[in-house]
Design a protein around this motif. Structure first.
Motif, PDB file in Angstrom:
ATOM      1  N   HIS A   5       0.809  -1.222   0.000  1.00 14.14           N
ATOM      2  CA  HIS A   5       0.000   0.000   0.000  1.00 14.14           C
ATOM      3  C   HIS A   5       0.840   1.267   0.000  1.00 14.14           C
ATOM      4  O   HIS A   5       0.309   2.355  -0.186  1.00 14.14           O
ATOM      5  CB  HIS A   5      -0.912   0.009   1.227  1.00 14.14           C
ATOM      6  CG  HIS A   5      -0.201  -0.316   2.490  1.00 14.14           C
ATOM      7  ND1 HIS A   5      -0.097  -1.606   2.961  1.00 14.14           N
ATOM      8  CD2 HIS A   5       0.483   0.458   3.358  1.00 14.14           C
ATOM      9  CE1 HIS A   5       0.599  -1.602   4.086  1.00 14.14           C
ATOM     10  NE2 HIS A   5       0.968  -0.371   4.335  1.00 14.14           N
ATOM     11  N   TRP A 125      -3.274   7.555   6.285  1.00 17.34           N
ATOM     12  CA  TRP A 125      -2.173   6.596   6.259  1.00 17.34           C
ATOM     13  C   TRP A 125      -2.210   5.695   7.496  1.00 17.34           C
ATOM     14  O   TRP A 125      -2.066   4.472   7.402  1.00 17.34           O
ATOM     15  CB  TRP A 125      -0.854   7.355   6.192  1.00 17.34           C
ATOM     16  CG  TRP A 125       0.368   6.495   6.114  1.00 17.34           C
ATOM     17  CD1 TRP A 125       0.858   5.880   4.995  1.00 17.34           C
ATOM     18  CD2 TRP A 125       1.251   6.168   7.186  1.00 17.34           C
ATOM     19  NE1 TRP A 125       2.010   5.181   5.310  1.00 17.34           N
ATOM     20  CE2 TRP A 125       2.279   5.340   6.645  1.00 17.34           C
ATOM     21  CE3 TRP A 125       1.293   6.490   8.543  1.00 17.34           C
ATOM     22  CZ2 TRP A 125       3.314   4.846   7.426  1.00 17.34           C
ATOM     23  CZ3 TRP A 125       2.327   5.993   9.317  1.00 17.34           C
ATOM     24  CH2 TRP A 125       3.317   5.182   8.759  1.00 17.34           C
ATOM     25  N   GLN A 128      -4.793   2.687   7.653  1.00 23.93           N
ATOM     26  CA  GLN A 128      -4.622   1.486   6.851  1.00 23.93           C
ATOM     27  C   GLN A 128      -4.224   0.313   7.746  1.00 23.93           C
ATOM     28  O   GLN A 128      -3.427   0.478   8.678  1.00 23.93           O
ATOM     29  CB  GLN A 128      -3.546   1.711   5.784  1.00 23.93           C
ATOM     30  CG  GLN A 128      -3.898   2.800   4.792  1.00 23.93           C
ATOM     31  CD  GLN A 128      -2.792   3.015   3.778  1.00 23.93           C
ATOM     32  OE1 GLN A 128      -2.519   2.148   2.951  1.00 23.93           O
ATOM     33  NE2 GLN A 128      -2.143   4.170   3.846  1.00 23.93           N
TER      34      GLN A 128
END
Length: 305
Positions: A5, A125, A128
């Motif tokens: 990711h 961020w 995730q």
């Protein structure tokens, strides 16, 4: 690969793509730079003029930097902008943190829209799943015993070592001469290496945050890069590791605002002046002002730093 990711393709540290105000906390006005010669030299009669000027400049920066300042005072001084950031984040449907979290962003970004963008990126961020797991493992002190970390440690000699006496911030040391980034990049993906480097920054950020709350002062960390026996080929020719470092450093401006106080380079080799002149043209002046270079013939203990 453990971190698919993390997209490294658009991240760079060049001046064109750097978010405005990314290193605002360490920038100084021209008048501040010029007015640095009136400080005493603390009796260092053997210092040359250049070293005296450097010491005076560092003292000036210490006085102007929020590092080590009372959080209560900083909250009072920046309350209006902290409230504005809260309002804008709420309007954007973003979560907001506590006063210390807000303070770091308003100190790091001159323009409020940039602070909102950085804080939003950090929120997304951290939400995730893979990143949330890494953050939890770092907080539990188990990440650096993982298989990935053990593998990285075969080729990178680095880690956190104690705290600074002045300001109490954590110290992160890199032994470049004992590291082999080319071998590391041969064996791991860019995503894996970026995941590890971000975990190191997360560890430092968590320590800065805990120390800040404990002491009621804004605590930042210091990075020491030891270039003793460092290979020019490893530093210059290994573009894969250099690209990952640049990407992670760029991203860290949004994820970890107000984390780094100074970067200190010790034992610079003979070619370092040339290398630094090249690198300094690729990054902003605001970033280079965070760097202190201790000459080869001067020990870190005897330097002003």
């Amino acid at each position: 690969m453990v971190a698919e990711h993390i997209d490294l393709t658009y991240l760079s540290l060049d001046s064109e793509s750097e978010p405005p105000g990314l290193y605002n906390d360490i920038s100084r006005s021209a008048s501040e730079e010029e007015d640095s010669s009136d400080d005493s030299d603390d009796g260092d009669s053997d210092d040359d003029g250049e070293n005296k000027k450097l010491k005076a400049t560092l003292r000036k920066e210490e006085r102007n930097s929020p590092h080590g300042k009372s959080l209560s005072m900083l909250y009072m001084k920046n309350r209006t902008r902290m409230n504005e950031l809260t309002t804008k984040l709420n309007a954007a449907g973003q979560q907001t943190g506590d006063d210390l979290w807000l303070l770091r962003y308003v100190l790091s970004f001159e323009h409020m829209n940039d602070a909102v963008a950085a804080a939003s990126l950090s929120n997304e961020w951290r939400a995730q799943s893979g990143i949330a797991d890494m953050i939890e493992d770092v907080s539990k002190n188990i990440f650096f015993q993982s298989e990935l970390a053990m593998h990285v440690h075969k080729y990178l000699c680095c880690g956190t070592h104690g705290t600074m006496k002045n300001g109490g911030g954590p110290v992160f040391i890199i032994r470049a001469g004992l590291s082999r980034p080319s071998l590391l990049m041969d064996r791991l993906t860019k995503a894996d290496v970026s995941y590890y480097l971000l975990a190191q920054r997360e560890k430092m950020f968590q320590r800065c945050d805990a120390l800040s709350r404990k002491t009621n002062t804004l605590v930042k960390g210091t990075m020491i890069i030891d270039l003793e026996n460092a290979s020019l080929a490893e530093i210059w020719n290994e573009s894969r590791f250099r690209d990952v470092n640049a990407a992670v450093s760029h991203l860290s401006g949004s994820l970890y605002p107000q984390m780094t106080h100074k970067t200190v380079i010790v034992n610079p080799p003979s070619y370092f002046s040339w290398l630094y002149s090249v690198i300094s043209r690729l990054v902003t002046k605001r970033l280079t002002k965070k760097i202190i270079i201790i000459p080869k013939n001067q020990s870190l203990m005897k330097s002003y730093f």
